[in-house]
Write a protein that holds these residues in place. Structure first.
Motif, PDB file in Angstrom:
ATOM      1  N   LYS A 188       1.780   5.253  -6.634  1.00 54.79           N
ATOM      2  CA  LYS A 188       3.275   4.801  -6.189  1.00 54.79           C
ATOM      3  C   LYS A 188       4.424   5.414  -6.734  1.00 54.79           C
ATOM      4  O   LYS A 188       5.203   5.962  -6.276  1.00 54.79           O
ATOM      5  N   ALA A 189       4.320   5.361  -8.045  1.00 57.33           N
ATOM      6  CA  ALA A 189       5.405   6.198  -8.774  1.00 57.33           C
ATOM      7  C   ALA A 189       5.372   7.609  -8.495  1.00 57.33           C
ATOM      8  O   ALA A 189       6.469   8.189  -8.396  1.00 57.33           O
ATOM      9  N   ALA A 190       4.417   8.064  -8.508  1.00 54.10           N
ATOM     10  CA  ALA A 190       4.275   9.721  -8.320  1.00 54.10           C
ATOM     11  C   ALA A 190       4.781  10.034  -6.912  1.00 54.10           C
ATOM     12  O   ALA A 190       5.525  10.906  -6.668  1.00 54.10           O
ATOM     13  N   LEU A 191       4.570   9.139  -5.864  1.00 54.86           N
ATOM     14  CA  LEU A 191       4.902   9.492  -4.346  1.00 54.86           C
ATOM     15  C   LEU A 191       6.284   9.138  -4.432  1.00 54.86           C
ATOM     16  O   LEU A 191       7.113  10.166  -3.801  1.00 54.86           O
ATOM     17  N   LEU A 192       6.896   8.478  -5.070  1.00 54.99           N
ATOM     18  CA  LEU A 192       8.363   8.091  -4.869  1.00 54.99           C
ATOM     19  C   LEU A 192       9.505   9.042  -6.044  1.00 54.99           C
ATOM     20  O   LEU A 192      10.578   8.437  -6.186  1.00 54.99           O
ATOM     21  N   HIS A 218       7.766   3.480   5.541  1.00 61.00           N
ATOM     22  CA  HIS A 218       9.068   3.096   5.480  1.00 61.00           C
ATOM     23  C   HIS A 218      10.048   3.913   5.857  1.00 61.00           C
ATOM     24  O   HIS A 218      10.142   4.922   5.166  1.00 61.00           O
ATOM     25  N   PRO A 219      10.943   3.729   6.765  1.00 59.63           N
ATOM     26  CA  PRO A 219      12.391   4.576   7.137  1.00 59.63           C
ATOM     27  C   PRO A 219      12.897   4.890   5.833  1.00 59.63           C
ATOM     28  O   PRO A 219      13.233   6.282   5.768  1.00 59.63           O
ATOM     29  N   ILE A 220      13.313   4.226   4.956  1.00 60.14           N
ATOM     30  CA  ILE A 220      13.932   4.790   3.785  1.00 60.14           C
ATOM     31  C   ILE A 220      13.166   5.757   2.875  1.00 60.14           C
ATOM     32  O   ILE A 220      13.711   6.786   2.561  1.00 60.14           O
ATOM     33  N   ALA A 221      11.866   5.465   2.759  1.00 57.91           N
ATOM     34  CA  ALA A 221      11.002   6.517   1.975  1.00 57.91           C
ATOM     35  C   ALA A 221      11.129   7.795   2.756  1.00 57.91           C
ATOM     36  O   ALA A 221      11.006   8.940   2.231  1.00 57.91           O
ATOM     37  N   GLY A 249      16.545   7.637  -8.184  1.00 55.04           N
ATOM     38  CA  GLY A 249      15.318   7.502  -7.549  1.00 55.04           C
ATOM     39  C   GLY A 249      14.660   6.121  -8.127  1.00 55.04           C
ATOM     40  O   GLY A 249      14.076   5.536  -7.299  1.00 55.04           O
ATOM     41  N   ALA A 250      14.850   6.015  -9.416  1.00 55.45           N
ATOM     42  CA  ALA A 250      14.252   4.710 -10.025  1.00 55.45           C
ATOM     43  C   ALA A 250      14.962   3.476  -9.316  1.00 55.45           C
ATOM     44  O   ALA A 250      14.142   2.571  -8.961  1.00 55.45           O
ATOM     45  N   GLU A 251      16.324   3.678  -9.134  1.00 53.87           N
ATOM     46  CA  GLU A 251      16.783   2.453  -8.242  1.00 53.87           C
ATOM     47  C   GLU A 251      16.599   2.198  -6.896  1.00 53.87           C
ATOM     48  O   GLU A 251      16.246   1.410  -6.386  1.00 53.87           O
ATOM     49  N   ARG A 252      16.468   3.415  -6.115  1.00 59.27           N
ATOM     50  CA  ARG A 252      16.004   3.424  -4.859  1.00 59.27           C
ATOM     51  C   ARG A 252      14.646   2.856  -4.681  1.00 59.27           C
ATOM     52  O   ARG A 252      14.394   2.030  -3.712  1.00 59.27           O
ATOM     53  N   ALA A 253      13.695   3.257  -5.608  1.00 57.80           N
ATOM     54  CA  ALA A 253      12.250   2.909  -5.577  1.00 57.80           C
ATOM     55  C   ALA A 253      12.275   1.438  -5.814  1.00 57.80           C
ATOM     56  O   ALA A 253      11.544   0.657  -5.219  1.00 57.80           O
ATOM     57  N   HIS A 254      12.931   1.014  -6.866  1.00 56.03           N
ATOM     58  CA  HIS A 254      12.499  -0.548  -7.041  1.00 56.03           C
ATOM     59  C   HIS A 254      13.294  -1.445  -6.181  1.00 56.03           C
ATOM     60  O   HIS A 254      12.632  -2.372  -5.522  1.00 56.03           O
ATOM     61  N   LYS A 255      14.383  -0.987  -5.400  1.00 62.57           N
ATOM     62  CA  LYS A 255      14.759  -1.915  -4.144  1.00 62.57           C
ATOM     63  C   LYS A 255      13.949  -1.713  -3.067  1.00 62.57           C
ATOM     64  O   LYS A 255      13.650  -2.775  -2.441  1.00 62.57           O
ATOM     65  N   LEU A 256      13.314  -0.555  -2.770  1.00 59.07           N
ATOM     66  CA  LEU A 256      12.382  -0.412  -1.808  1.00 59.07           C
ATOM     67  C   LEU A 256      11.117  -1.323  -1.908  1.00 59.07           C
ATOM     68  O   LEU A 256      10.733  -2.050  -0.937  1.00 59.07           O
ATOM     69  N   LEU A 257      10.574  -1.103  -3.094  1.00 58.58           N
ATOM     70  CA  LEU A 257       9.233  -1.790  -3.349  1.00 58.58           C
ATOM     71  C   LEU A 257       9.483  -3.300  -3.257  1.00 58.58           C
ATOM     72  O   LEU A 257       8.569  -4.047  -2.788  1.00 58.58           O
ATOM     73  N   ILE A 258      10.540  -3.836  -4.014  1.00 58.29           N
ATOM     74  CA  ILE A 258      11.031  -5.339  -3.815  1.00 58.29           C
ATOM     75  C   ILE A 258      11.086  -5.549  -2.494  1.00 58.29           C
ATOM     76  O   ILE A 258      10.584  -6.709  -1.858  1.00 58.29           O
ATOM     77  N   ARG A 259      11.632  -4.901  -1.662  1.00 52.31           N
ATOM     78  CA  ARG A 259      11.918  -5.133  -0.275  1.00 52.31           C
ATOM     79  C   ARG A 259      10.701  -5.413   0.699  1.00 52.31           C
ATOM     80  O   ARG A 259      10.187  -6.171   1.586  1.00 52.31           O
ATOM     81  N   LEU A 260       9.735  -4.568   0.280  1.00 57.80           N
ATOM     82  CA  LEU A 260       8.333  -4.550   0.894  1.00 57.80           C
ATOM     83  C   LEU A 260       7.427  -5.637   0.474  1.00 57.80           C
ATOM     84  O   LEU A 260       6.204  -5.768   0.854  1.00 57.80           O
ATOM     85  N   GLY A 261       7.776  -6.160  -0.708  1.00 58.09           N
ATOM     86  CA  GLY A 261       7.148  -7.345  -1.270  1.00 58.09           C
ATOM     87  C   GLY A 261       6.241  -7.200  -2.428  1.00 58.09           C
ATOM     88  O   GLY A 261       5.172  -7.779  -2.747  1.00 58.09           O
ATOM     89  N   GLU A 262       6.463  -5.775  -3.220  1.00 60.70           N
ATOM     90  CA  GLU A 262       5.887  -5.634  -4.383  1.00 60.70           C
ATOM     91  C   GLU A 262       6.044  -6.798  -5.366  1.00 60.70           C
ATOM     92  O   GLU A 262       7.106  -7.273  -5.674  1.00 60.70           O
ATOM     93  N   THR A 290       0.723  -1.464  -0.059  1.00 60.03           N
ATOM     94  CA  THR A 290       0.086   0.035  -0.158  1.00 60.03           C
ATOM     95  C   THR A 290       0.928   1.148  -0.082  1.00 60.03           C
ATOM     96  O   THR A 290       2.043   1.224   0.139  1.00 60.03           O
ATOM     97  N   LEU A 291       0.292   2.339  -0.416  1.00 56.64           N
ATOM     98  CA  LEU A 291       0.806   3.772  -0.138  1.00 56.64           C
ATOM     99  C   LEU A 291       1.527   3.967   1.380  1.00 56.64           C
ATOM    100  O   LEU A 291       2.622   4.450   1.708  1.00 56.64           O
ATOM    101  N   VAL A 292       0.743   3.621   2.281  1.00 61.69           N
ATOM    102  CA  VAL A 292       0.934   3.743   3.517  1.00 61.69           C
ATOM    103  C   VAL A 292       2.265   2.867   3.937  1.00 61.69           C
ATOM    104  O   VAL A 292       3.164   3.289   4.625  1.00 61.69           O
TER     105      VAL A 292
END
Length: 176
Positions: free
Chosen positions: A50-54, A12-15, A83-96, A5-7
């Motif tokens: 999600k893309a716009a938020l990040l 998440h601390p990284i975000a 940003g694309a790299e950070r977002a991808h890593k974060l999303l994968i970590r969150l289970g996207e 989710t967006l929440v």
């Protein structure tokens, strides 16, 4: 697979670290614009918000003598790549879902042409929505990155947007 989710992303601390650096109020406003544009353009609102938020989490702080240097930023910035790299890593970590994480990361990568040689990009609808949403909240000389929002208000706005997006997570498995 978990429905991220967006929440989940926002809290998440990284975000939090990078949203505070790049402008939390701008990120949230851009996510709201992306939601509206996604509905209009028949793009998945879940991916668009999600893309716009990040979209700006790759920003580096460009200062000269303790003051923001917009010209240095415009000349040297590659925030969309980082940003694309950070977002991808974060999303994968969150289970996207990995395919969705890639689509979101590519929309972040292509939301600006500030780091590209001159020329037009052939963007898909999701990428265009994120770019347009960002442009709708821009202010001269990057001032949109300095708008302020209270943390509690920010979280409340994210929860409200998450509630609007939630039905689309169930309906759409794969959409750009």
């Amino acid at each position: 697979m978990k429905k991220v989710t967006l929440v989940d992303i926002f809290t998440h601390p990284i975000a939090q670290k990078y949203l505070k650096r790049s402008g939390m109020a701008h990120a949230i406003e851009t996510a709201y614009y992306a939601y509206d544009l996604a509905l209009k353009e028949r793009v998945c609102p879940d991916l668009a918000t999600k893309a716009a938020l990040l979209h700006d989490i790759g920003h580096y702080e460009w200062f000269t003598n303790g003051k923001w240097d917009y010209e240095k930023y415009r000349k040297n910035d590659i925030h969309a790549i980082k940003g694309a790299e950070r977002a991808h890593k974060l999303l994968i970590r969150l289970g996207e879902d990995p395919e969705k994480a890639k689509q979101i990361a590519l929309a972040i990568l292509l939301h600006t042409d500030s780091y590209l040689p001159e020329g037009n990009l052939n963007q898909n609808p999701l990428q265009r929505v994120v770019k347009m949403a960002d442009e709708m909240d821009e202010e001269p000389e990057g001032q949109h990155h300095y708008k302020q929002i209270d943390q509690d208000v920010a979280l409340q706005k994210i929860k409200q947007l998450d509630h609007k997006v939630q039905p689309f997570r169930k309906l759409l498995k794969k959409s750009v």
